[in-house]
Design an enzyme around this catalytic site. Sequence first.
Site, PDB file in Angstrom:
ATOM      1  N   GLY A   1      51.723  45.164 -15.840  1.00 28.08           N
ATOM      2  CA  GLY A   1      52.550  44.707 -14.730  1.00 28.08           C
ATOM      3  C   GLY A   1      51.794  44.402 -13.446  1.00 28.08           C
ATOM      4  O   GLY A   1      52.357  44.511 -12.360  1.00 28.08           O
TER       5      GLY A   1
ATOM      6  N   LEU B   1      59.578  36.285 -27.872  1.00 29.05           N
ATOM      7  CA  LEU B   1      60.136  34.948 -27.715  1.00 29.05           C
ATOM      8  C   LEU B   1      61.528  35.064 -27.088  1.00 29.05           C
ATOM      9  O   LEU B   1      62.290  35.961 -27.428  1.00 29.05           O
ATOM     10  CB  LEU B   1      60.243  34.321 -29.110  1.00 29.05           C
ATOM     11  CG  LEU B   1      60.346  32.813 -29.216  1.00 29.05           C
ATOM     12  CD1 LEU B   1      59.114  32.142 -28.617  1.00 29.05           C
ATOM     13  CD2 LEU B   1      60.490  32.415 -30.690  1.00 29.05           C
TER      14      LEU B   1
ATOM     15  N   HIS C   1      50.644  31.838 -18.482  1.00 28.06           N
ATOM     16  CA  HIS C   1      49.785  31.973 -19.665  1.00 28.06           C
ATOM     17  C   HIS C   1      48.324  31.954 -19.204  1.00 28.06           C
ATOM     18  O   HIS C   1      47.951  31.123 -18.371  1.00 28.06           O
ATOM     19  CB  HIS C   1      50.057  30.829 -20.638  1.00 28.06           C
ATOM     20  CG  HIS C   1      49.331  31.001 -21.930  1.00 28.06           C
ATOM     21  ND1 HIS C   1      49.769  31.874 -22.909  1.00 28.06           N
ATOM     22  CD2 HIS C   1      48.180  30.459 -22.385  1.00 28.06           C
ATOM     23  CE1 HIS C   1      48.914  31.848 -23.921  1.00 28.06           C
ATOM     24  NE2 HIS C   1      47.942  31.004 -23.631  1.00 28.06           N
TER      25      HIS C   1
ATOM     26  N   ASP D   1      54.978  29.150 -25.449  1.00 29.48           N
ATOM     27  CA  ASP D   1      54.018  28.418 -24.605  1.00 29.48           C
ATOM     28  C   ASP D   1      54.164  26.897 -24.647  1.00 29.48           C
ATOM     29  O   ASP D   1      53.188  26.180 -24.446  1.00 29.48           O
ATOM     30  CB  ASP D   1      52.568  28.788 -24.995  1.00 29.48           C
ATOM     31  CG  ASP D   1      52.337  30.284 -24.949  1.00 29.48           C
ATOM     32  OD1 ASP D   1      52.870  30.934 -24.036  1.00 29.48           O
ATOM     33  OD2 ASP D   1      51.628  30.806 -25.825  1.00 29.48           O
TER      34      ASP D   1
HETATM   35  C1  GAR Z   1      48.695  38.124 -17.995  1.00 27.20           C
HETATM   36  O1  GAR Z   1      47.334  37.794 -18.032  1.00 27.20           O
HETATM   37  C2  GAR Z   1      49.521  37.007 -18.578  1.00 27.20           C
HETATM   38  O2  GAR Z   1      48.985  35.741 -18.363  1.00 27.20           O
HETATM   39  C3  GAR Z   1      49.471  37.358 -20.040  1.00 27.20           C
HETATM   40  O3  GAR Z   1      49.633  38.754 -20.069  1.00 27.20           O
HETATM   41  C4  GAR Z   1      48.982  39.298 -18.920  1.00 27.20           C
HETATM   42  C5  GAR Z   1      49.894  40.341 -18.298  1.00 27.20           C
HETATM   43  O4  GAR Z   1      49.183  41.078 -17.365  1.00 27.20           O
HETATM   44  N1  GAR Z   1      50.509  36.694 -20.760  1.00 27.20           N
HETATM   45  C6  GAR Z   1      50.305  36.158 -21.951  1.00 27.20           C
HETATM   46  O5  GAR Z   1      49.243  36.207 -22.525  1.00 27.20           O
HETATM   47  C7  GAR Z   1      51.523  35.433 -22.534  1.00 27.20           C
HETATM   48  N2  GAR Z   1      51.167  34.681 -23.681  1.00 27.20           N
HETATM   49  P1  GAR Z   1      49.916  42.064 -16.375  1.00 27.20           P
HETATM   50  O6  GAR Z   1      50.810  42.978 -17.222  1.00 27.20           O
HETATM   51  O7  GAR Z   1      48.826  42.833 -15.737  1.00 27.20           O
HETATM   52  O8  GAR Z   1      50.700  41.252 -15.398  1.00 27.20           O
END
Ligand code: GAR
Length: 192
Positions: A12, A87, A104, A145
């Site tokens: 998060g 999804l 992404h 995506d």
């Molecule tokens: C982020 O880097 C986001 O781009 C990725 O998950 C991470 C969440 O980080 N999302 C994906 O890969 C979606 N396909 P966070 O929990 O520290 O915000």
Amino acid sequence: MQKIAIFASGTGTNASKIIEHFASNEEVEIALILSNRPKAYVLKVAENNNIPAKVINRSEFYDSNDIVEELENSEIDFIVLAGFLWLIPSSLINSYPNKIINIHPALLPKYGGKGMYGRFVHEAVFNAKETESGITIHFVNEEYDEGKIVFQAHCLIDPSDGPKEIGKKIQELEHKYYPIIVEKLLRRISIN
Ligand code: GAR
């Protein structure tokens, strides 16, 4: 007042940055944080910021209308996916047309699709010996995506960068741009 729900499965850090960004904005409220993982640190982020949080299970997400009803009852205007790995079902997309966005950690359409998240994306970018990568913010549709791209930002990858270093560069871009793009999209909605 515009109300945002953030959906997240992990740490998060993007949710935190968005919360921070809107903390002094009286027109926008982060009104709900929803996670599919009971142990996700994002739930702690919600607690620390006094934001209502909800943990969902698969059947209520995919086989019932409970989540749509809850979002509507909470008067949510806009949904931000921040590392949410499930999804989004059509019922939710139809209830929030062009009002659900995702971030992404690569330059879509490269390195997207099911199973492409977090470190798996950075490893794929590294293995392909890319000299640049970046982030993509896009509307969400029924496929992983594939929704319309709203924004991309690029970064260079040095030959000495491993997946970890790539991840760091990407995270910097995400934290810098995601809150700003969310704000821009909210303005567009309130004008229409
Ligand atoms: C982020 O880097 C986001 O781009 C990725 O998950 C991470 C969440 O980080 N999302 C994906 O890969 C979606 N396909 P966070 O929990 O520290 O915000």
